[in-house]
Design an enzyme around this catalytic site. Structure first.
Site, PDB file in Angstrom:
ATOM      1  N   ASP A  60       0.854  -1.182   0.000  1.00 12.61           N
ATOM      2  CA  ASP A  60       0.000   0.000   0.000  1.00 12.61           C
ATOM      3  C   ASP A  60       0.893   1.236   0.000  1.00 12.61           C
ATOM      4  O   ASP A  60       2.110   1.151   0.147  1.00 12.61           O
ATOM      5  CB  ASP A  60      -0.926  -0.015   1.225  1.00 12.61           C
ATOM      6  CG  ASP A  60      -2.231   0.729   0.973  1.00 12.61           C
ATOM      7  OD1 ASP A  60      -2.260   1.620   0.114  1.00 12.61           O
ATOM      8  OD2 ASP A  60      -3.238   0.416   1.651  1.00 12.61           O
ATOM      9  N   GLU A  77     -10.482   6.263   4.695  1.00 14.35           N
ATOM     10  CA  GLU A  77      -9.436   5.670   5.523  1.00 14.35           C
ATOM     11  C   GLU A  77      -9.421   6.230   6.935  1.00 14.35           C
ATOM     12  O   GLU A  77     -10.459   6.440   7.555  1.00 14.35           O
ATOM     13  CB  GLU A  77      -8.090   5.791   4.802  1.00 14.35           C
ATOM     14  CG  GLU A  77      -8.087   5.064   3.480  1.00 14.35           C
ATOM     15  CD  GLU A  77      -6.744   5.009   2.792  1.00 14.35           C
ATOM     16  OE1 GLU A  77      -6.753   4.964   1.570  1.00 14.35           O
ATOM     17  OE2 GLU A  77      -5.701   4.996   3.464  1.00 14.35           O
TER      18      GLU A  77
END
Length: 1444
Positions: free
Chosen positions: A293, A498
């Protein structure tokens, strides 16, 4: 087939007919180590240059959220950009094409005009695997149309806790539902043939994209739903619950898997060899590549990004194949090469990674078709795809209530109803409707792309004769005067993504509950909740509405909602996630025996659901004064409801909840205050006492729970009691203890003193009615009394044992021994009220001690009262009440002057008696005290000249009460007291009538005369060169026309230190105002540039911006070490950071717009430039210059054509502040601003491009909304006249740019943030005297725009009020009230030119955001922590005294 490179080398890898594995091996064999590492590197598009792509053979590029070619770029623009990058990649030595990746998580969501599908949580509600696959097909086509090959989708996490900020990216909490929806992989990549090898990547062709199953593994099961948190589970549960969907993805040929930021039982997934290699690659047989990521490797160390080489080694050896670097690629490449060459990373691991990457590239056909297919462009946002999205919306809606009577369903609605009310924050907001990961990472507000809002859909669906009325927040008049058939309310969450989406309370934001409640009380109501997860629903709210729909995040096609509510289709959606009752139930397990949801998994309903009784009755009323846990806090609040009652029983409305909550918080504050007091008593450090006539604390609740670090716990506790913290906070009224910057500064200083663990107290007066509450009418400003003590303040602790006598009037009695005693007159009692001031994350809690004046029972004449002489009987009581009634009472009369002087002396006398008593108490048992030690234990700081009488009062107490001689008392006093000057304005340098002083304070007048006599003698004996200056230097001005005492001179003569509050101000003090004293005592004068507390003025008032700062700095230590903000400079050009920054600023602007609408009724556009000037209204602060500029702008706009106006920068000008009741010109300015606003805001030709708003009753709480929402702030005082200013620091700290003069702290702010980030205008301080003389000589030539603006006012364009007296102050060359003393006319041209530069800069969003970021980054110097540290070290000589 044989091809060649450089004419000789056999080149199988370019043969499209060769086997893929042969091509992989052939190409791998030709690659250097540097090229292999380049293929493992994925970089962000902003750092991708042709030379980098070509020379390093970079394997992949990505666009982070919001990172595109330019704003509102179309698919064709994206295709141009991607093809350009691809061209550079193909020019590398081996011509290896790159993969371009993007987060296409609900359609091609970063591209303007693309179809935005509902988020995954909504698709989970459909349970329709075929629908998911079809959406995958459409998404792939729109992604490939933009030239992009790789979609970071789907997220196949199992969301076990809706507090998780990525909840909406998950299809469900149920593993089987998620497994079912993985068919989207086939839609994205195409369906592999039956004989396709398991685990081998598959991409069908040019109309498909490379998919990515993410985030491996368990990221939806973290403890408390914390993003990037820790999943605690056995391997069996991890495999059974979280890993199962990956099996389905792999079986469909998913090409890539992204590792999770999270941990499994404390082991970081990016470094877990067992899961990435042994399980995913070996056990599950995955043959594609594993990608990290964003900066996933950086997060393997603390602080993030440190020890990078170790992070690379750990991750690559664990099984990461491609690394989303994404920015510092040079370091990554060199470090990985070093690790391979040193043997720390085996070359076999590198070859395996590159094989996997090349395999995917060959499978996807990139070598044959590296460039975009422009024939697909027409499919982006096409009707077919939008209809598919509309179908998805229809199928995702979950009906939670339908009618208050199960036998009488409310839905479907009548599309031919006479009149429909549409309202709510989400009714006409496409950005809110789409949620995060739309256009930008976090999403945006407004019409951010092409689509249909709920309001649009309703208008299209209803009959021709149906009237649709839309108000985002309906007024009482709308609800009362219009007869609506029904209302449709859409509320929900603001966009997020997020970690910023992590939410421990899950309340309906944006006052959604209030809007529903208000409307449902008047109109039959359908409520639609637009959210990415279940939110806490109040039982009473569900009872009020007639129908309730969970609409998740439906995307760009809201017609799917109207298809259902008007009856064209039936409800099909089922809850994908359990709907909890209270947050403390989370996480919920549908298989648990304790499963007790509000609505269970699978829910849909046609009934009205259950009703719930009052929540507070379920919480035990138990005292937990030091509670940290939400359950115990809730019990403690309920305890105060029942056992500290201030209201009738059986009521727990927001007002009652506020007082009980405040008392619960106060429990802890009192405990910490006691511990601090006892610790200081034991250690006996030197302590500072800060004397100030003003304190502007703002609301205490948010500050207290923030500093105590219990904000989330209190929010959750109040949820348990049926309230939202934000609603309870709104019940608190600002303490009316001040007026302007002086009071706000004093309050910031107290916060810093506590946070720095310094032994310090504040002293002030407890004004009952404050200065005044400002009300704006057609006549302008009106003043009414503040009502903050109308009930009581829960933060005060009255100290009935702390009472001191304070005498007024009387006479001086001389005893036979020559000693003098002040006797007679009237005596008031000073009663102490303590307000605890907690430090940030420290036990130290200091006190603001406020004095209230009282008279004794003995002073009440019962005989007169019974004789009917009621006023005479209570005369002293009445006079006592007057002392603390009002801040700065009018002093035009002698009685007014006496009252003001009484206030000042009352503060000084009571405080000094208290200080002396404490000095003695701390010496008790340690031997008798020595007065010579007093300055080593006590520091007294005078905040401006208001507390000057502390000097003669301390001398009086020492001589007359304690028996010291003059010399000793003078020595003690001058070593104890320091003075801060705050102004060079003549009217603010107090001068008191000698007659009034002698009448009210006869003994003090004697002492002042003696100080003056001795000072004059000092000059005569030691500095004969200054004798000629004595008329201006001495304390007593004996002008027979008007004899006065100069209080500033008294302070300078008697204090050990004198300081200014900004470098320019201090320089003026030393070079002009106090120049003669400087020659006498050069070391006495210092500068202490003011500061502000970053807690209240950023951390608490702008949580969104604070979170972003903490995220990017990777620490929250900036809250107490503000200089760390300089670390933001490195991100100023980062598109991702700018995007997040812009989102936070927009959220604050929207909040401000809602407030302005609420208090003024004026609707302002959050997309316009928010231009704000808020401060005390005064001619030197030049609000007049501001409004004249706005008038000139308005006039220019009126002269433009409609097309010309479209090219201007839309602006909303907001001005706020109070004008003193007797300051006529200041009040005229207030009226002018309002009159201009009335005209401009109602002008349909112009009001899209300019609005002017006066913000009424400006105070700290209003500032906490205005300042975070600001983009430009005006600090345009005449140079040399503003001592410092602190609002400029608050604005700059919040990323607001400043247009200003070189005055006060502006000078230092400009130095710190950079000249390029400050819009400078106006004359400099050294030019001002010359320019005034220039004006007097008739040589001033005004700018034509200045004259036009004045004439426009005189023309009556803004009403019939006579503004001539105000405008006359700008006319003529000399004379009282004329001659433009404050140089408005001179500076007008420079000011307008600077405003033009503002307009141009604002058009360049990247530039503006960069400047905004650099403004915050340069604000570290202006922390009050720094200022107070300097005071402590350089003036007070005190040290930290931390409570253990």
């Amino acid at each position: 087939m044989s091809l060649t490179v450089e004419g000789k080398i056999d080149c199988t890898y370019k043969d499209p007919n060769a086997l893929i594995e042969a091509r992989v091996q052939d190409l791998l064999s030709r690659m250097t180590l540097r090229e292999k590492v380049g293929q493992m590197t994925q970089i962000e598009r902003r750092v991708a240059t042709p030379s980098v792509l070509r020379d390093l053979s970079i394997g992949s590029i990505l666009s982070s959220g919001g990172s595109g070619p330019f704003e509102n770029a179309l698919a064709s623009d994206w295709a141009d950009m991607v093809d350009g990058f691809q061209k550079a990649a193909l020019e590398s030595r081996l011509g290896i094409p790159l993969i371009y990746g993007i987060d296409a998580v609900h359609g091609n969501n970063s591209i303007y005009g693309a179809t935005i599908f509902p988020h995954n949580v909504a698709l989970g509600a459909t349970r329709d695997a075929d629908l998911a696959q079809r959406i995958g097909v459409a998404t792939a086509l729109e992604v490939r149309a933009s030239g992009i090959h790789y979609a970071f989708a789907p997220c196949v996490a199992i969301c076990k806790d809706p507090r998780w900020g990525r909840c909406y990216e998950s299809y469900s909490e149920d593993t089987e539902i998620v497994r079912k929806m993985t068919t989207i992989v086939t839609g994205l990549q195409g369906k592999p043939p039956k004989e396709h090898p398991k685990g081998y990547p598959f991409v069908a062709g040019r109309n498909n994209v490379i998919a990515c199953a993410k985030h491996f593994v368990g990221d939806g099961g973290t403890d408390k739903g914390v993003n990037e948190g820790n999943t605690i589970s056995s391997y069996d549960d991890l495999e059974k619950i979280h890993m199962a969907p990956y099996l389905d993805c792999i079986s469909q040929g998913v090409s890539t898997v992204m590792a999770s930021y999270s941990s499994w039982n404390g082991r970081k997934l990016h470094a877990d060899h067992f899961l990435l290699t042994e399980v995913l690659k070996e056990k599950l047989g995955f043959k594609g590549f594993v990608i990290s990521d964003w900066e996933g490797l950086d997060r393997l160390s603390q602080p993030h990004g440190s020890n990078y080489r170790y992070c690379i080694s750990t991750a690559v050896n664990a099984g990461i194949d491609m690394v989303m670097v994404p920015l510092r690629y040079e370091l990554f490449v060199e470090d990985l090469i070093y690790l391979v060459e040193s043997g720390e990373v085996p070359i076999s691991r590198i070859d395996d990674a590159v094989e996997r990457i090349l395999r995917v590239k060959f499978v996807s056909g990139l070598f044959e078709h590296p460039f975009s297919d422009r024939s697909l462009l027409d499919l982006v946002g096409c009707k077919l795809h939008r209809e598919l999205a509309r179908e998805a919306v229809r199928k995702s809606l979950v009906l939670l209530k339908n009618g208050k009577d199960p036998k009488k369903p409310f839905l479907p609605l009548d599309r031919n109803a006479k009149k429909i009310l549409v309202t709510g924050s989400h009714a006409d907001n496409l950005g809110y409707q789409c949620g995060g990961w739309t256009i930008t990472w976090y999403g945006l507000s407004g019409r951010i792309t092409i689509g249909t809002t709920i309001l649009d859909a309703i208008k299209a669906a209803v009959g021709d004769k149906t009237e649709v009325v839309y108000e985002q927040y309906p007024t009482p008049e709308t609800l009362a005067r219009q007869e609506f058939s029904f209302a449709i309310i859409a509320v929900g969450e603001e966009p997020y993504a997020e970690t910023p989406g992590d939410n421990s309370v899950l309340n309906v934001p944006l006052n959604g509950n209030d809007v529903i409640s208000t409307v449902a009380d008047k109109v039959p109501t359908l409520a639609i909740l637009i959210s990415g997860r279940p939110l806490r629903l109040e039982p009473w709210l569900l009872e009020k509405v007639d129908a309730f729909i969970a609409a998740w995040l439906p995307g760009s096609e809201a017609e799917g909602i109207t298809d259902i509510v008007f009856g064209d289709y039936e409800f099909e959606g089922l809850l994908p996630i359990t709907w909890f009752k209270t947050v403390d139930q989370l996480p919920m397990d549908a298989k648990s025996n304790s499963y007790d949801p509000l609505f269970p998994l699978e829910t849909t309903t046609n009934t009205n659901g259950a009703t719930v009784s009052a929540v507070s009755s379920k919480i035990p009323a138990t005292a937990h004064p030091l509670a940290n846990k939400p359950t115990e806090i809730a019990s403690n609040i309920n305890y105060h409801v029942q056992f500290s009652p201030h209201f009738s029983p059986f009521r727990f409305e927001p007002e009652q909840a506020y007082y009980a909550t405040a008392e619960s918080v106060r429990d802890r504050l009192i405990q910490q205050w006691n511990e601090t007091y006892l610790h200081h008593h034991k250690v006996d450090p030197k302590q500072t006492y800060y004397l100030s006539m003003e304190y502007l604390q703002g609301r205490a609740l948010t500050n207290a729970i923030g500093n105590l670090d219990v904000e989330n716990a209190y929010a959750e506790a109040l949820n348990k009691l049926g309230h939202e913290l934000e609603d309870i906070v709104e019940q608190e009224k600002d303490a009316a203890l001040g007026n302007g910057g002086l009071g706000r500064l004093a309050s910031c200083f107290l916060d810093s003193m506590a946070t720095l663990n310094l032994p310090a107290w504040g002293y002030g007066l407890r004004y009952r009615y404050g200065l005044f509450k400002q009300v704006i009418t057609k006549e302008g400003q009106e003043e009414i009394a503040e009502d903050w003590l109308e009930k009581f303040s829960p933060w005060e602790v009255v100290r009935h044992d702390v009472v001191f006598p304070v005498r007024f009037f009387g006479y001086v009695k001389i005893d036979p021994d020559g000693s003098r005693k002040w006797v007679g007159g009237e005596v008031m009692q000073a009663l102490a009220y303590d307000v605890p001031i907690p430090g940030y994350k420290t036990k130290n809690t200091i006190s603001l001690r406020l004095w209230e004046a009282k008279a004794c029972a003995d002073d009440f004449n019962l005989f007169q009262f019974n004789d009917g002489q009621y006023e005479s009987a209570a005369q002293l009581h009445s006079q006592a009440q007057q002392i603390c009634a009002v801040l700065y009472p009018g002093d035009a009369t002698e009685n007014g002057k006496i009252l003001r002087l009484k206030q000042q002396f009352f503060l000084c006398s009571a405080s000094l008696q208290d200080i002396i008593l404490r000095f003695k108490e701390r010496k008790s048992g340690k031997g008798s005290w020595k007065w010579s030690e007093f300055p080593s234990k006590v520091a007294v700081q005078l905040n401006d000249t208001h507390p000057t009488l502390a000097i003669p009062e301390l001398l009086r107490l020492l001589m007359d009460e304690e028996g010291l001689g003059w010399d000793e008392a003078w020595d003690v006093t001058t070593r104890t007291i320091a003075y801060t000057n705050h102004t060079v304005l003549p009217e603010a340098l107090e001068k008191w009538s000698q007659d009034v002083l002698r009448k009210l304070l006869p003994r003090h007048m004697e002492i002042i005369e003696e100080i003056d006599r001795r000072f004059i003698a000092l000059i005569h004996t030691t500095r004969t060169d200054l004798q000629s200056k004595l008329p201006s230097m001495c304390i007593m001005d004996n002008n027979p026309q008007k004899p006065v005492v100069r209080m500033a001179n008294l302070c300078v003569v008697s204090s050990h230190t004198v300081n200014g509050v900004a470098q320019l101000h201090s320089d003026i003090l030393k070079s002009e105002l106090f120049a003669d004293y400087v020659s006498l005592w050069p070391k006495k004068f210092q500068n202490k540039t003011n500061g502000i507390t970053p807690r209240r003025w950023l951390r608490f008032c702008s949580p969104e911006l604070s979170s972003i700062i903490t995220k990017w700095l990777k620490t929250d230590e900036w809250v107490t070490s503000l200089e760390l903000l300089t670390g933001l400079r490195q991100f100023a050009d980062s598109a991702d950071f700018q995007s997040e920054w812009a989102s936070a600023k927009m959220a604050n602007k929207q909040r401000l717009a809602q407030y302005i609408l609420q208090v003024t009724g004026v609707s302002i556009d959050p997309n316009s430039l928010f231009d704000i000037q808020v401060k005390r209204i005064h001619e030197y602060k030049r609000q007049l210059l501001n409004i004249l500029g706005a008038i000139s702008r308005y006039k220019k706009l009126k002269e433009m054509s409609p097309e010309e106006r479209k090219n201007t920068t839309s602006r909303t000008v907001m001005i706020g502040g109070k004008a003193f009741a007797t300051y006529t010109n200041a009040k005229r300015i207030v009226k002018l601003v309002n009159d201009v606003g009335t005209v401009v805001n109602n002008d349909p030709e112009v009001n899209k491009y300019l609005k002017v708003v006066f913000v009424p009753n400006y105070n700290v709480s209003v500032a906490e909304i205005l300042i975070p929402g600001s983009e430009l702030s005006q600090h345009i005082s005449t140079a040399g006249m503003e001592a410092s200013g602190t609002s400029n620091m608050k604005f700059a700290l919040n990323g607001c740019l400043i247009i200003g003069t070189l005055d006060g702290a502006n000078v230092e702010i400009r130095e710190e943030i950079g000249e390029a980030n400050f819009f400078l205008c106006g004359a400099t301080a050294d030019e001002v005297p010359r320019l005034r003389k220039f004006r007097e000589n008739g040589m001033f030539v005004p700018d034509p725009r200045f004259e036009e603006a004045k004439q426009f006012i005189r023309s009556g364009a803004f009403g019939g009020y006579n503004y001539d007296p105000l405008l006359d102050s700008l006319e003529g060359n000399t004379g009282y009230g004329r001659g433009d003393y404050f140089l408005v006319g001179h500076d007008f041209a420079s000011y307008m030119d600077a405003q033009a530069r503002v307009d141009e800069a604002y058009k360049d969003r990247k530039r503006w955001l960069r400047m905004s970021i650099l403004s915050t980054a340069g604000s570290g110097k202006f922390s009050s922590d720094r200022t107070i540290s300097q005071y402590a070290r350089e003036i007070w000589n005190i040290e930290e005294c931390r409570v253990p």
